[in-house]
Design a protein around this motif. Structure first.
Motif, PDB file in Angstrom:
ATOM      1  N   ALA A  97      19.298  -3.342  28.138  1.00  0.00           N
ATOM      2  CA  ALA A  97      17.943  -3.586  28.613  1.00  0.00           C
ATOM      3  C   ALA A  97      17.706  -5.069  28.929  1.00  0.00           C
ATOM      4  CB  ALA A  97      16.953  -3.101  27.563  1.00  0.00           C
TER       5      ALA A  97
ATOM      6  N   ALA B  14      34.711  -9.410  24.675  1.00  0.00           N
ATOM      7  CA  ALA B  14      33.496  -8.971  25.368  1.00  0.00           C
ATOM      8  C   ALA B  14      32.388  -9.951  24.989  1.00  0.00           C
ATOM      9  CB  ALA B  14      33.130  -7.562  24.938  1.00  0.00           C
TER      10      ALA B  14
ATOM     11  N   VAL C 143      33.183  -2.344  15.974  1.00  0.00           N
ATOM     12  CA  VAL C 143      33.587  -3.397  16.900  1.00  0.00           C
ATOM     13  C   VAL C 143      33.490  -4.751  16.196  1.00  0.00           C
ATOM     14  CG1 VAL C 143      32.948  -4.578  19.053  1.00  0.00           C
ATOM     15  CG2 VAL C 143      32.852  -2.093  18.932  1.00  0.00           C
TER      16      VAL C 143
ATOM     17  N   LEU D  89      36.741  -3.543  23.805  1.00  0.00           N
ATOM     18  CA  LEU D  89      37.305  -2.187  23.784  1.00  0.00           C
ATOM     19  C   LEU D  89      37.421  -1.772  25.247  1.00  0.00           C
ATOM     20  CD1 LEU D  89      37.713  -0.387  21.072  1.00  0.00           C
ATOM     21  CD2 LEU D  89      36.386  -2.445  20.789  1.00  0.00           C
TER      22      LEU D  89
ATOM     23  N   GLU E 164      26.979   6.392  24.214  1.00  0.00           N
ATOM     24  CA  GLU E 164      27.064   5.096  24.903  1.00  0.00           C
ATOM     25  C   GLU E 164      27.446   3.959  23.951  1.00  0.00           C
ATOM     26  OE1 GLU E 164      23.145   6.231  26.325  1.00  0.00           O
ATOM     27  OE2 GLU E 164      23.436   4.691  27.848  1.00  0.00           O
TER      28      GLU E 164
HETATM   29  N1  LIG Z   1      32.869  -4.871  22.813  1.00  0.00           N
HETATM   30  C1  LIG Z   1      32.755  -4.232  23.970  1.00  0.00           C
HETATM   31  N2  LIG Z   1      33.839  -3.815  24.665  1.00  0.00           N
HETATM   32  C2  LIG Z   1      33.693  -3.157  25.846  1.00  0.00           C
HETATM   33  N3  LIG Z   1      32.510  -2.869  26.415  1.00  0.00           N
HETATM   34  C3  LIG Z   1      31.392  -3.257  25.770  1.00  0.00           C
HETATM   35  C4  LIG Z   1      31.447  -3.955  24.528  1.00  0.00           C
HETATM   36  N4  LIG Z   1      30.179  -4.192  24.117  1.00  0.00           N
HETATM   37  C5  LIG Z   1      29.381  -3.672  25.052  1.00  0.00           C
HETATM   38  N5  LIG Z   1      30.088  -3.097  26.046  1.00  0.00           N
HETATM   39  C6  LIG Z   1      29.547  -2.405  27.224  1.00  0.00           C
HETATM   40  O1  LIG Z   1      28.272  -2.928  27.543  1.00  0.00           O
HETATM   41  C7  LIG Z   1      27.257  -1.922  27.356  1.00  0.00           C
HETATM   42  C8  LIG Z   1      25.976  -2.563  26.849  1.00  0.00           C
HETATM   43  O2  LIG Z   1      26.242  -3.159  25.590  1.00  0.00           O
HETATM   44  P1  LIG Z   1      25.221  -3.038  24.380  1.00  0.00           P
HETATM   45  O3  LIG Z   1      24.969  -1.579  24.123  1.00  0.00           O
HETATM   46  O4  LIG Z   1      25.710  -3.845  23.243  1.00  0.00           O
HETATM   47  O5  LIG Z   1      23.972  -3.724  25.038  1.00  0.00           O
HETATM   48  P2  LIG Z   1      22.447  -3.498  24.686  1.00  0.00           P
HETATM   49  O6  LIG Z   1      21.685  -4.572  25.364  1.00  0.00           O
HETATM   50  O7  LIG Z   1      22.305  -3.415  23.217  1.00  0.00           O
HETATM   51  O8  LIG Z   1      22.203  -2.090  25.349  1.00  0.00           O
HETATM   52  P3  LIG Z   1      20.928  -1.148  25.148  1.00  0.00           P
HETATM   53  O9  LIG Z   1      19.814  -1.780  25.895  1.00  0.00           O
HETATM   54  O10 LIG Z   1      21.411   0.151  25.783  1.00  0.00           O
HETATM   55  O11 LIG Z   1      20.724  -1.031  23.674  1.00  0.00           O
HETATM   56  C9  LIG Z   1      27.903  -0.913  26.399  1.00  0.00           C
HETATM   57  O12 LIG Z   1      27.300   0.337  26.470  1.00  0.00           O
HETATM   58  C10 LIG Z   1      29.344  -0.942  26.886  1.00  0.00           C
HETATM   59  O13 LIG Z   1      29.497  -0.189  28.047  1.00  0.00           O
END
Ligand SMILES: Nc1ncnc2c1ncn2[C@@H]1O[C@H](COP(=O)(O)OP(=O)(O)OP(=O)(O)O)[C@@H](O)[C@H]1O
Length: 544
Positions: A112, A138, A181, A200, A247
């Motif tokens: 988001a 990442a 992670v 990952l 996700e």
């Molecule tokens: N360590 C990682 N390795 C590979 N891909 C990652 C990693 N961390 C995040 N991603 C990718 O980035 C996306 C978004 O990361 P994350 O869920 O941490 O963000 P967010 O801002 O918390 O998302 P949301 O708003 O959905 O809660 C993940 O769904 C994944 O596809």
């Protein structure tokens, strides 16, 4: 020692809680510095081995002049056209200017308020030593502007920074878990927060469910067991994840070995059902190897592990409160149940186009094992799902009960011949087992260790699948489901008269947000989605 203040009954976090960590982090903030480097004392063994003390020594701002004993990562071989393997940045990202310690290679995810980049520690930087343990990383970049534009008063602004710090503190706390992670680094610049984690490279389990439409019982068990181990680790530390969904499950890819003999369910269309590939006990199935839990943005410390006292509630330790607090972790068991159900059949247990109907179904636990999709799924798997999707958190499987479940402990079964054949193929040499899979662009990724020339795989998924109406509906169902569960937890607290001291301000804000999301009862999911900012691709898919 627990910090008690029974006179004031003020919500003071007990020893082992996150508040001291957050305070320590906060004190490190220097508002006038362009880039703030948080000194994060290692909290667990894994971060100790992977994030040595050197990390604390240098400011990221000093990067250019740093003369470190940097051992440059060896160049990759033949990977120039690969998104996931190339060490060449695939663009100049605006965020790069404020993160000189890492080279951002390409964007791999989006949240988001955040973007996630594949990255490498920058040559000659203070983070170069990380190359020894991490070939790639990442980097989650959280935009302060986006965070702040979401709220419009000063108090909330402070809260959002606090939320980021809390996510970091919780991630560090739980990072030692095998199936969590790994947390690597955190710092702040003028416009962004940066959270650096292990990469990952397979991406989200979500994408695999969409691609394969469902998983075999073997593969479902393989994934859910690893999720359960991650959750056990978190719960053992008194932390609830609270946002378990496909996700947030990431995986390391393994080589795909096509099934020599396809087996279809009667609900399958043999023309369109993708081959899951051979399942190899102890290794994985399809392209899914190790699975890890990510995203601690909604996680919460429920109780301090040393005292089992509800966190934030001092002088109020009646047994029923403690019991109720422990039930909070049961939200995750519901999440595990939803993920398991979805992997086994390809659609979520609760769904309705109207949010108020969906909310009702979730609250009442109204789901069925729909025919014909569930006809060939074992009774053992159904029993496990039933015990997880139990409305009463007291009757619901807890994490230890689930880990002892007979179906979960069924040895990775069946197809032993195929597994043996796969092992033989693996022994025969790497190159011969690299098979082209039509839905993937497959690339060989060479590790920096040239001696071993170990080859593993990186995959590029057909992203149009991820925005199909079915995929969007699945995402929405999990989002609403998790919000309802979090809300139910608080409602239960309130209705039983339990003191809500554990609700910190930022949590109240996010709760309000959840409530808002769920209170627009007359909306359909479609309308609600249109009210939010969503990628054009989603809109297009929905409009089809
Ligand atoms: N360590 C990682 N390795 C590979 N891909 C990652 C990693 N961390 C995040 N991603 C990718 O980035 C996306 C978004 O990361 P994350 O869920 O941490 O963000 P967010 O801002 O918390 O998302 P949301 O708003 O959905 O809660 C993940 O769904 C994944 O596809």
């Amino acid at each position: 020692m627990p910090h008690e203040d029974s006179e004031t009954m003020m919500p003071v976090c007990v020893d082992g809680g996150l508040t001291p960590v957050l305070n320590a982090l906060d004190e490190k903030l220097e508002p006038d510095t362009q880039i703030t480097n948080y000194e994060l004392a290692p909290l667990n063994d894994k971060s100790l081995t992977k994030v040595p003390q050197e990390l604390e020594a240098q400011s990221v701002a000093e990067e250019a002049s740093t003369d470190s004993a940097f051992e440059a990562p060896e160049e990759d071989v033949d990977d120039s056209d690969s998104d996931w393997s190339s060490s060449t940045p695939q663009g100049l990202f605006p965020e790069q200017v404020e993160v000189p310690a890492y080279t951002l290679l390409n964007q791999i995810g989006e949240g988001a308020f955040s973007k996630v980049f594949r990255a490498v520690p920058a040559a000659g930087s203070s983070r170069a030593f990380l190359c020894k343990n991490y070939r790639q990383l990442a980097v989650k970049v959280i935009s302060k502007k986006q965070l702040n534009s979401h709220k419009n008063n000063d108090k909330s602004k402070a809260t959002t920074k606090e939320q980021v710090l809390k996510e970091v503190a919780i991630h560090r706390t739980v990072s030692a878990g095998e199936n969590v992670v790994s947390f690597v680094d955190f710092f702040e610049s003028e416009h962004y927060f940066f959270i650096v984690q292990e990469l990952l490279s397979g991406g989200e389990i979500f994408g695999e469910i969409v691609r394969l439409t469902y998983f075999s019982e073997d593969l479902s068990r393989h994934v859910i067991r690893q999720l359960a181990l991650a959750v056990r680790h978190m719960h053992s530390l008194g932390v609830a994840h609270r946002d378990i969904k496909p996700e947030n499950l990431l995986f390391d890819p393994i080589e795909f070995i096509p099934s020599p003999r396809r087996v279809f369910r009667k609900s399958d269309d043999p023309k369109t059902k993708e081959d899951e590939g051979v399942f190899r006990p102890g290794v994985g199935g399809g392209v899914i190897g190790t699975v890890k839990l990510a995203d601690f943005g909604l996680s919460k410390q429920i109780y301090a592990t040393n005292t089992k006292t509800p966190c934030g509630t001092v002088g109020y330790t009646a047994p029923e409160v403690v019991k109720d607090e422990r039930y909070s972790t049961q939200v995750d068991m519901w999440g595990i149940g939803c993920v398991l159900y979805t992997m086994l059949c390809g659609f979520p247990p609760f769904y309705d186009e109207k949010i108020d109907v969906l909310t009702e179904k979730i609250s009442r636990g109204e789901y069925t094992f729909l025919r014909p999709w569930w006809d060939e799924i074992s009774d053992g798997a159904k029993y496990a799902v039933r015990r997880l999707l139990e409305v009463d958190p007291g009757k619901r499987y807890d994490i230890e009960e689930f880990l002892a479940d007979p179906w979960l402990n069924n040895c990775d079964s069946l197809r032993t011949q195929e597994a043996a054949a796969a092992a033989a193929q693996a022994d025969a040499g790497v190159d011969s087992k690299l098979k082209k899979h039509k839905n993937y662009s497959m690339e060989n990724v060479h590790t920096s260790n040239k001696k071993k020339k170990h080859v593993h795989r990186a995959f590029k998924r057909d992203s149009s699948l991820l925005y199909s109406p079915a995929a969007v509906a699945m995402r929405d169902a999990f989002e609403v489901n998790n919000a309802v569960q979090r809300k139910e937890q608080v409602t239960r607290h309130t209705s039983t008269g339990v003191k809500l001291a554990l609700l910190e301000e930022n949590e109240e804000a996010s709760l309000e947000n959840d409530m808002f999301q769920l209170s627009i009862n007359s909306s359909t999911i479609l309308n609600r989605r249109k009210k939010r900012e969503v990628p054009i691709a989603v809109e297009a898919a929905v409009g089809e």
